[in-house]
Design a protein around this motif. Structure first.
Motif, PDB file in Angstrom:
ATOM      1  N   LEU A 183       0.863  -1.293   0.162  1.00 10.97           N
ATOM      2  CA  LEU A 183      -0.007   0.018   0.054  1.00 10.97           C
ATOM      3  C   LEU A 183       1.018   1.363  -0.073  1.00 10.97           C
ATOM      4  O   LEU A 183       2.058   1.457   0.660  1.00 10.97           O
ATOM      5  CB  LEU A 183      -1.036  -0.031   1.341  1.00 10.97           C
ATOM      6  N   GLN A 226      -2.661   5.882   0.356  1.00 15.17           N
ATOM      7  CA  GLN A 226      -3.762   4.702   0.941  1.00 15.17           C
ATOM      8  C   GLN A 226      -3.576   4.582   2.285  1.00 15.17           C
ATOM      9  O   GLN A 226      -4.562   4.250   2.911  1.00 15.17           O
ATOM     10  CB  GLN A 226      -3.369   3.317   0.094  1.00 15.17           C
ATOM     11  N   LEU A 238      -8.076   4.729  -4.219  1.00 16.06           N
ATOM     12  CA  LEU A 238      -6.606   5.482  -4.816  1.00 16.06           C
ATOM     13  C   LEU A 238      -5.806   4.689  -5.299  1.00 16.06           C
ATOM     14  O   LEU A 238      -5.090   3.609  -4.550  1.00 16.06           O
ATOM     15  CB  LEU A 238      -6.221   5.782  -3.356  1.00 16.06           C
ATOM     16  N   LYS A 239      -5.981   4.628  -6.426  1.00 14.63           N
ATOM     17  CA  LYS A 239      -5.023   3.402  -7.276  1.00 14.63           C
ATOM     18  C   LYS A 239      -3.610   3.951  -7.475  1.00 14.63           C
ATOM     19  O   LYS A 239      -3.249   5.121  -7.150  1.00 14.63           O
ATOM     20  CB  LYS A 239      -5.410   3.692  -8.592  1.00 14.63           C
ATOM     21  N   ALA A 254      -9.058   1.421  -0.108  1.00 11.49           N
ATOM     22  CA  ALA A 254      -7.940   2.238  -0.127  1.00 11.49           C
ATOM     23  C   ALA A 254      -7.771   1.811  -1.502  1.00 11.49           C
ATOM     24  O   ALA A 254      -7.366   2.728  -2.403  1.00 11.49           O
ATOM     25  CB  ALA A 254      -7.015   1.769   0.623  1.00 11.49           C
ATOM     26  N   VAL A 255      -7.735   0.592  -2.074  1.00 16.45           N
ATOM     27  CA  VAL A 255      -6.944   0.291  -3.475  1.00 16.45           C
ATOM     28  C   VAL A 255      -7.939   0.530  -4.336  1.00 16.45           C
ATOM     29  O   VAL A 255      -7.500   0.745  -5.662  1.00 16.45           O
ATOM     30  CB  VAL A 255      -6.300  -1.283  -3.444  1.00 16.45           C
TER      31      VAL A 255
END
Ligand SMILES: Cc1ncc(COP(=O)(O)O)c(C=O)c1O
Length: 380
Positions: A333, A337, A379-380, A375-376
């Motif tokens: 991460l 993230q 927010l890439k 999170a993924v």
């Protein structure tokens, strides 16, 4: 037992610490049948946990060793560069982790170690590398050993997690024992913080494996000169706990069983987190409704539902969670993230994305998986 023993005193220990503790610590990491121990080629001193052992070893090398550059893995435990720089060594790094594979950058490691000046010191995590949880295989360790010995590089092992990687004290010491078996020199810093849960007691040991018994005596004498002006002598209580357990075969067996249970629990947390990420949908309640929809409406309508994937996986490959070992997972991460998870989910971790698997439980895995999923996907 220690508290009830009224004959115990609170006198100072010698500069080198508790003699029994030192002998037993060397035996624990090098093995009872170690040739270096049998030939009295090991100088061991009790130090202030792993950090103190690294610092005393670093100061000794800065004073007496001819090459003052130490190569440390990239990344490594955050304190390593500071400890060695303040000890008087120059810290350089060698490639270790490949973010693309979330595994070992073995080629990079070999190249960087090959280009180190002859005689340079190389810091090696004995097992359960912190922060990545990525260790070389035994075959890779053998290649590292051959390369290092051929260039007269000096290994400085840091063992903060013996028993935590595989659940076996002996297996986790195999990397170190390979280097001891070839008869060469090395330094070894041991910590009992994690594997005996003695964090605050500050119990550790520095062992220097020397070329001969004669040299080991001289090395020990010089180590005293390093320690005396630093903290005079080490604390008594933690070392007494360790020595009592290591000396008593029933207590030793009980400890190894507990260690194995801890290591197995960490492995089980890895599996639970991995599985939770694989089936993580937009949210548990939405997934439940989606499943109902698929089962009662879509399946009867469709001839074949093979192509329907109604368990939304968390994007990305999370297999590193089960491949990495020891206490830590380097999740991959990024810092945005990590910040998102802190703000939105109150999950706290280091900004490099490292999590301690020991801090997870079956109860908290779903919350963490929800947070990682959000999170993924956001927010890439
Ligand atoms: C790789 C490594 N070395 C050494 C230490 C030192 O720990 P301590 O000084 O508490 O024994 C740690 C602690 O986190 C560590 O991860």
């Amino acid at each position: 037992m220690l508290i009830q023993n009224e004959s115990r005193v609170k006198e100072y220990l010698p500069i080198t610490g508790l003699a029994d503790f030192n002998k037993l610590s060397a035996k624990l990491i090098f093995g009872a049948d170690s040739p270096a121990i049998q030939e009295n080629r090991v100088a061991t001193v009790q130090c202030l946990s792993g950090t103190g052992s690294l610092r005393v070893g670093g100061e000794f090398l800065a004073r007496h060793y001819h090459e003052r550059t130490i190569y440390i893995p990239q990344p490594t435990w955050g304190n390593h560069p500071k400890v060695f720089t303040l000890a008087g060594l120059t810290a350089r790094s060698y490639r270790y982790y490949d973010p693309a594979t979330r595994g070992l950058d073995f080629q990079g490691l070999l190249e960087d170690i090959s280009s180190a000046p002859s005689g340079a010191i190389v810091l090696l995590h004995a097992c359960a590398h912190n922060p990545t949880g990525v260790d070389p295989t035994l075959e890779q360790w053998e290649q590292i050993r051959q390369l290092m010995r051929s260039k007269a590089l000096l290994p400085f092992f840091d063992s903060a997690y013996q028993g935590f990687a595989s659940g076996s004290l002996d297996k986790d010491a195999q990397s170190v024992r390979m280097f001891v078996a070839d008869g060469g020199e090395l330094l070894m810093a041991q910590s009992y913080a994690k594997n005996m849960g003695l964090y605050g007691e500050r119990v550790g040991a520095l062992s220097i494996v020397c070329g001969s018994a004669d040299i080991a005596v001289k090395v020990e004498s010089q180590l005293k000169l390093v320690i005396r002006p630093m903290y005079s002598n080490p604390p008594l209580h933690g070392a007494s706990i360790v020595a009592t357990i290591l000396k008593d075969s029933a207590m030793f067996d009980e400890w190894t069983l507990e260690l194995k249970a801890m290591a197995d629990r960490i492995i089980s947390m890895r599996e639970q987190l991995f599985n939770a990420l694989k089936i993580r949908g937009p949210s548990v309640s939405k997934l439940w409704m989606f499943n109902l929809l698929v089962h009662f409406l879509l399946i009867p309508l469709c001839q074949s539902v093979d192509h329907l994937s109604y368990h939304a996986e968390t994007p990305g490959d999370w297999s590193h969670i089960i491949k990495q070992i020891g206490m830590f997972t380097f999740t991959g991460l990024n810092s945005d993230q990590v910040a998102f998870m802190r703000q939105e989910y109150h999950i706290y971790m280091t900004s490099d994305g490292r999590i301690s698997m020991a801090g997870l439980s079956s109860r908290t895995v779903p919350h963490l998986a929800d947070a990682i999923h959000a999170a993924v996907t956001k927010l890439k």
